[in-house]
Motif scaffolding. Sequence first.
Motif, PDB file in Angstrom:
ATOM      1  N   HIS A   1      16.141  14.491   2.590  1.00 31.47           N
ATOM      2  CA  HIS A   1      15.853  14.906   1.214  1.00 31.47           C
ATOM      3  C   HIS A   1      14.583  15.758   1.179  1.00 31.47           C
ATOM      4  N   ASP A   2      14.422  16.565   2.188  1.00 31.52           N
ATOM      5  CA  ASP A   2      13.213  17.373   2.329  1.00 31.52           C
ATOM      6  C   ASP A   2      13.326  18.669   1.528  1.00 31.52           C
ATOM      7  N   TYR A   3      12.355  19.541   1.699  1.00 29.13           N
ATOM      8  CA  TYR A   3      12.320  20.765   0.897  1.00 29.13           C
ATOM      9  C   TYR A   3      13.461  21.718   1.253  1.00 29.13           C
ATOM     10  N   THR A   4      13.964  21.669   2.490  1.00 28.64           N
ATOM     11  CA  THR A   4      15.099  22.528   2.827  1.00 28.64           C
ATOM     12  C   THR A   4      16.346  22.085   2.052  1.00 28.64           C
ATOM     13  N   HIS A   5      16.487  20.777   1.843  1.00 31.44           N
ATOM     14  CA  HIS A   5      17.578  20.278   0.992  1.00 31.44           C
ATOM     15  C   HIS A   5      17.430  20.834  -0.420  1.00 31.44           C
ATOM     16  N   ILE A   6      16.213  20.813  -0.930  1.00 31.61           N
ATOM     17  CA  ILE A   6      15.964  21.340  -2.272  1.00 31.61           C
ATOM     18  C   ILE A   6      16.352  22.819  -2.343  1.00 31.61           C
ATOM     19  N   GLN A   7      15.968  23.575  -1.341  1.00 31.83           N
ATOM     20  CA  GLN A   7      16.286  25.009  -1.338  1.00 31.83           C
ATOM     21  C   GLN A   7      17.787  25.249  -1.349  1.00 31.83           C
ATOM     22  N   ARG A   8      18.521  24.439  -0.600  1.00 34.75           N
ATOM     23  CA  ARG A   8      19.985  24.597  -0.581  1.00 34.75           C
ATOM     24  C   ARG A   8      20.584  24.222  -1.935  1.00 34.75           C
ATOM     25  N   VAL A   9      20.087  23.154  -2.540  1.00 33.50           N
ATOM     26  CA  VAL A   9      20.592  22.746  -3.855  1.00 33.50           C
ATOM     27  C   VAL A   9      20.309  23.837  -4.885  1.00 33.50           C
TER      28      VAL A   9
ATOM     29  N   ALA B   1      23.078  25.781  -6.949  1.00 30.91           N
ATOM     30  CA  ALA B   1      23.013  25.746  -8.414  1.00 30.91           C
ATOM     31  C   ALA B   1      23.076  27.152  -8.997  1.00 30.91           C
ATOM     32  N   LYS B   2      22.394  28.086  -8.355  1.00 39.73           N
ATOM     33  CA  LYS B   2      22.451  29.481  -8.808  1.00 39.73           C
ATOM     34  C   LYS B   2      23.872  30.021  -8.707  1.00 39.73           C
ATOM     35  N   THR B   3      24.537  29.739  -7.595  1.00 37.57           N
ATOM     36  CA  THR B   3      25.905  30.214  -7.388  1.00 37.57           C
ATOM     37  C   THR B   3      26.847  29.648  -8.451  1.00 37.57           C
ATOM     38  N   ILE B   4      26.731  28.352  -8.709  1.00 33.73           N
ATOM     39  CA  ILE B   4      27.581  27.713  -9.717  1.00 33.73           C
ATOM     40  C   ILE B   4      27.247  28.250 -11.101  1.00 33.73           C
TER      41      ILE B   4
ATOM     42  N   LEU C   1      17.351  25.511 -12.728  1.00 30.72           N
ATOM     43  CA  LEU C   1      16.465  25.658 -11.572  1.00 30.72           C
ATOM     44  C   LEU C   1      15.381  24.591 -11.556  1.00 30.72           C
ATOM     45  N   THR C   2      14.828  24.299 -12.717  1.00 29.54           N
ATOM     46  CA  THR C   2      13.767  23.290 -12.793  1.00 29.54           C
ATOM     47  C   THR C   2      14.275  21.933 -12.342  1.00 29.54           C
ATOM     48  N   ALA C   3      15.417  21.529 -12.862  1.00 26.74           N
ATOM     49  CA  ALA C   3      15.983  20.236 -12.480  1.00 26.74           C
ATOM     50  C   ALA C   3      16.403  20.219 -11.015  1.00 26.74           C
ATOM     51  N   ALA C   4      16.916  21.347 -10.528  1.00 23.31           N
ATOM     52  CA  ALA C   4      17.314  21.427  -9.123  1.00 23.31           C
ATOM     53  C   ALA C   4      16.113  21.245  -8.204  1.00 23.31           C
ATOM     54  N   TYR C   5      15.003  21.857  -8.554  1.00 26.51           N
ATOM     55  CA  TYR C   5      13.796  21.692  -7.738  1.00 26.51           C
ATOM     56  C   TYR C   5      13.241  20.271  -7.804  1.00 26.51           C
ATOM     57  N   LEU C   6      13.327  19.634  -8.962  1.00 30.20           N
ATOM     58  CA  LEU C   6      12.645  18.353  -9.172  1.00 30.20           C
ATOM     59  C   LEU C   6      13.501  17.122  -8.909  1.00 30.20           C
ATOM     60  N   HIS C   7      14.793  17.279  -8.679  1.00 32.87           N
ATOM     61  CA  HIS C   7      15.683  16.122  -8.759  1.00 32.87           C
ATOM     62  C   HIS C   7      15.370  15.010  -7.772  1.00 32.87           C
ATOM     63  N   ASP C   8      14.766  15.318  -6.622  1.00 34.06           N
ATOM     64  CA  ASP C   8      14.462  14.267  -5.653  1.00 34.06           C
ATOM     65  C   ASP C   8      13.012  13.787  -5.700  1.00 34.06           C
TER      66      ASP C   8
ATOM     67  N   GLN D   1      23.925  18.496 -10.697  1.00 30.97           N
ATOM     68  CA  GLN D   1      24.600  17.368 -10.055  1.00 30.97           C
ATOM     69  C   GLN D   1      25.634  17.853  -9.047  1.00 30.97           C
ATOM     70  N   ASP D   2      26.405  18.853  -9.430  1.00 27.79           N
ATOM     71  CA  ASP D   2      27.395  19.427  -8.507  1.00 27.79           C
ATOM     72  C   ASP D   2      26.724  20.016  -7.275  1.00 27.79           C
ATOM     73  N   ALA D   3      25.645  20.747  -7.477  1.00 20.51           N
ATOM     74  CA  ALA D   3      24.944  21.375  -6.355  1.00 20.51           C
ATOM     75  C   ALA D   3      24.401  20.326  -5.391  1.00 20.51           C
ATOM     76  N   ASP D   4      23.826  19.272  -5.922  1.00 18.78           N
ATOM     77  CA  ASP D   4      23.288  18.198  -5.095  1.00 18.78           C
ATOM     78  C   ASP D   4      24.402  17.504  -4.322  1.00 18.78           C
ATOM     79  N   ARG D   5      25.529  17.275  -4.978  1.00 21.01           N
ATOM     80  CA  ARG D   5      26.650  16.604  -4.326  1.00 21.01           C
ATOM     81  C   ARG D   5      27.302  17.496  -3.282  1.00 21.01           C
ATOM     82  N   LEU D   6      27.326  18.798  -3.516  1.00 15.19           N
ATOM     83  CA  LEU D   6      27.863  19.713  -2.502  1.00 15.19           C
ATOM     84  C   LEU D   6      27.038  19.672  -1.230  1.00 15.19           C
ATOM     85  N   ASP D   7      25.730  19.508  -1.354  1.00 18.05           N
ATOM     86  CA  ASP D   7      24.884  19.462  -0.160  1.00 18.05           C
ATOM     87  C   ASP D   7      24.996  18.131   0.570  1.00 18.05           C
TER      88      ASP D   7
END
Length: 213
Positions: A22-30, A34-37, A50-57, A118-124
């Motif tokens: 759950h490191d910063y590389t995970h955040i970058q992928r999420v 999220a941008k793609t979706i 974007l804000t929630a994607a960066y902060l979710h973990d 949520q979708d972006a996080d689950r895809l990763d």
Amino acid sequence: METIDKLKQYVEQQLGDDTTGHDYTHIQRVVALAKTISEQTENDDLLIVLTAAYLHDVIDDKLVDDTYDKQKEVQSKLVQLDYTSAQIDEVMDIITHMSYSANLKHHYELTINGQIVQDADRLDAIGAIGVARAMYFGGHFGDTIYDPEQMPRNDMDKSQYREHTTVINHFYEKLFKLPDLMNTPAAKEMADRRSQYMHDFVREFKDEWQGIH
């Protein structure tokens, strides 16, 4: 966006040393997912996404001891970055309700912004990266890779889910279920291919375990 740039620095400081997957590389992928979706989804607010994607973990109870204090810290950071009260409320609503464990017994209805994150996080969590992260996470906590005598669990609450299992059982207990839980058409399409990869991996793993090939 200057606000997002400052937020990125904060999140990297918080998660840069993580060794659970759950490191910063995970955040970058999420964020990238999220941008793609978002590009294929109507009525969303990219700043909130974007804000929630960066902060979710940052407030995840797997990663921090005191989630209440961490939530207050995140709220204060958003105030400093000039988010409105309504924006802060939505971001906090998303990141406190989007996890798999938070929805085990009750499905929480997120806003469209939350559904995208949520979708972006689950895809990763699925596909080739999902396989690697599952192994990495299990290794961090000393979990057994596989035990044919230990069956996957069903119908768990959050406390039961948090009890450690084998890495392979985690595929049945969570990862194989995620494609059917995607919210957006864009994520569903991406999840299908990733899901097939995971099923192929587990099938091959069990065949090799038994010495079949």
